[in-house]
Design an enzyme around this catalytic site. Structure first.
Site, PDB file in Angstrom:
ATOM      1  N   HIS A  16       0.800  -1.096  -0.113  1.00  0.00           N
ATOM      2  CA  HIS A  16       0.081   0.046   0.075  1.00  0.00           C
ATOM      3  C   HIS A  16       0.987   1.226  -0.076  1.00  0.00           C
ATOM      4  O   HIS A  16       0.586   2.209  -0.642  1.00  0.00           O
ATOM      5  CB  HIS A  16      -1.085   0.204   1.276  1.00  0.00           C
ATOM      6  CG  HIS A  16      -2.225  -0.922   1.094  1.00  0.00           C
ATOM      7  ND1 HIS A  16      -3.467  -0.401   1.041  1.00  0.00           N
ATOM      8  CD2 HIS A  16      -2.215  -2.274   1.002  1.00  0.00           C
ATOM      9  CE1 HIS A  16      -4.151  -1.452   1.138  1.00  0.00           C
ATOM     10  NE2 HIS A  16      -3.476  -2.405   1.105  1.00  0.00           N
ATOM     11  N   ASP A 116      -5.725   6.256   1.873  1.00  0.00           N
ATOM     12  CA  ASP A 116      -5.432   4.829   1.610  1.00  0.00           C
ATOM     13  C   ASP A 116      -7.248   4.287   1.608  1.00  0.00           C
ATOM     14  O   ASP A 116      -7.944   4.838   2.314  1.00  0.00           O
ATOM     15  CB  ASP A 116      -4.693   4.041   2.481  1.00  0.00           C
ATOM     16  CG  ASP A 116      -4.434   2.566   2.339  1.00  0.00           C
ATOM     17  OD1 ASP A 116      -3.992   2.289   1.252  1.00  0.00           O
ATOM     18  OD2 ASP A 116      -5.277   1.827   2.945  1.00  0.00           O
TER      19      ASP A 116
END
Length: 481
Positions: A16, A116
């Site tokens: 990520h 995110d």
């Protein structure tokens, strides 16, 4: 006054963190000096994850780009969480006031906030500061489409996807068998489903979702999301977003790369299961037997089970895990590497002709970038859905089928040696004197992916539109298109 900045909040996991950071850098470059990038770094929950993030930060801070890193204060860990997704979401919630204070305290006017996909609780901070907020979605558009559907699917599920009959409608995909649903969603008895549904609902509050995909990879899915039948913000497909180390290559190539240098072109099957993937001893034995019987050259990144309460694999002991005589029987045509290996360097090597992968989206994109066909071995997260898409929609992979066997009173899933042999032979052996169907398709997709991010490509155009949207209104004045 300092120029405007984009505030990026990436998750701490490498897949990520680096994907989001690379996307942020692309926004920075596309802005042509109109914006800078400010990365708010959350302290990772474990020492191992924190050290990995710090290594990324040190390297990128020295890159020379207009990127500033600011570390957020530490918070207490939530307790009593049933699953990783619940822990992550509650941990992120505890940072909300720190994030708001950090953004409000910046000397630069903020053009946008990008969070995110698991950080949607932080959308509140952007809303309270009257700032446009975007979600960076590091996975597939198909998983995004599924998450947006979770609220309406809830009423159709009794215990979860694991008890469902028939197929699942994921917009833009062929009918998906329940066995290909993300393992993080299969059961409703733990809170995973609740949290994924929560994030999916909150996506609709964002000004847009930046997804690591492209029209060439998932055109039908992206069109289905945008058709207006379900609530969804604007989707910006700017992928493939792949991070390549910009530092100078080492004087001495990695040992795995040196071994590949001595192998014929497209002759080696590469096996690797991601940063947190590993196989138990019984599965390792089956895989070894299948590789030996396949007769093909291989490079196998073998990892040991996690230890000390962390989820990252340890360096493996091949002598302990592998069947007796395996290394001797495959000497000269196989290499077992028991530690981390440079996956992109390996996939980009001419000797690699196939990839047995856990189907993490970053790994799938890297394989497709280099035109390497895959055999699918999903383990966790949304990887089963990624595997289905790679086989059924993209045609760039062959399926490794699992069988269910009794292990005492419990049932366990196993890929047997015969199936490994079959899949490797199918993946690596040319058909009719030419290339296999998956290999030909992977080569086509590779060319399409590279074209998408070049000037004039679909992802490049989407990135340019997104940057114009972000920098258009900053600090109360309008910027021209």
């Amino acid at each position: 006054m300092a120029g405007p900045t984009i505030v990026l909040l990436p998750a701490w996991g490498s897949g990520h963190f680096m994907s989001a950071l690379e996307a942020g850098k692309r926004l920075l470059v596309a802005g042509g000096g109109a914006v800078s990038l400010t990365v708010l770094v959350m302290q990772a929950p474990t020492e191992i994850e924190a050290s990995v993030v710090e290594a990324h930060v040190r390297r990128e801070a020295a890159s020379g780009l207009d990127v500033t890193f600011r570390r957020l204060p530490a918070v207490e860990h939530p307790t009593g969480c049933e699953a990783t997704e619940e822990f992550m979401s509650r941990y992120v919630e505890r940072h909300a006031h720190h994030v708001k204070a950090a953004i409000a305290g910046l000397a630069s006017p903020v053009a946008a906030v990008v969070v995110d996909l698991f950080f949607t609780p932080l959308l509140d901070a952007a809303h309270e500061l009257s700032l446009p907020a975007y979600v960076y979605f590091a996975s597939t558009a198909a998983f995004l489409a599924l998450m947006l559907r979770l609220p309406e699917l809830r009423d159709d599920l009794t215990v979860g996807f694991d008890g469902m009959e028939g197929t699942v409608d994921v917009p833009g995909l062929p009918p998906v068998p329940p066995s290909y649903m993300p393992v993080c969603l299969v059961s409703k008895t733990v809170k995973n489903y609740d949290w994924f549904e929560y994030h999916g609902r909150r996506f609709t509050e964002a000004k847009g979702i930046i997804v690591n995909s492209s029209v060439e990879l998932e055109g039908a899915v992206l069109a289905a999301i945008a058709d207006g039948r379900r609530p969804a913000p604007a989707i910006h497909a700017i992928g493939p977003v792949i991070w390549f180390d910009a530092t100078l290559p080492p004087e001495q190539p990695h040992e795995c790369v040196r071994w590949l240098d001595a192998q014929p072109a497209a002759s080696v099957v590469f096996l690797c299961f991601g940063s947190i993937g590993f196989l138990d001893a019984a599965q390792v034995r089956e895989l070894a037997a299948g590789l030996e019987r396949s007769g093909h050259r291989f490079l196998w990144v073998l990892r040991g089970a996690p230890a000390g309460g962390v989820r990252y694999p340890t360096d493996a002991d091949p002598g302990e895990l592998l069947p007796e005589g395996f290394l001797e029987a495959t000497a000269g045509r196989g290499m077992v590497w028991p530690r981390w290996a440079p996956q992109k360097d390996i996939l980009g090597h001419a000797a690699v002709g196939g990839f047995v992968t856990h189907c993490g989206w970053n790994s799938v994109l890297e394989s497709l970038w280099f035109g390497v066909p895959m055999a699918t071995w999903p383990l966790y997260g949304e990887q089963h859905l990624n595997a289905f898409e790679a086989v059924a929609s993209m045609g760039v992979a062959v399926e490794l089928r699992r069988t269910t066997a009794k292990d005492g009173d419990a049932a366990r899933s196993l890929v047997e040696a015969a199936e490994v042999e079959r899949a490797v032979r199918r993946l690596m052996a040319p058909q009719g004197g030419g290339s296999s169907e998956a290999r030909e398709k992977a080569a086509e997709v590779s060319a399409a992916c590279r074209k998408a991010v070049e000037e004039g490509g679909s992802s490049h155009a989407a990135l340019q539109r997104l940057v114009r949207e972000i920098v258009r209104v900053v600090a109360g004045h309008t910027r021209p298109e």
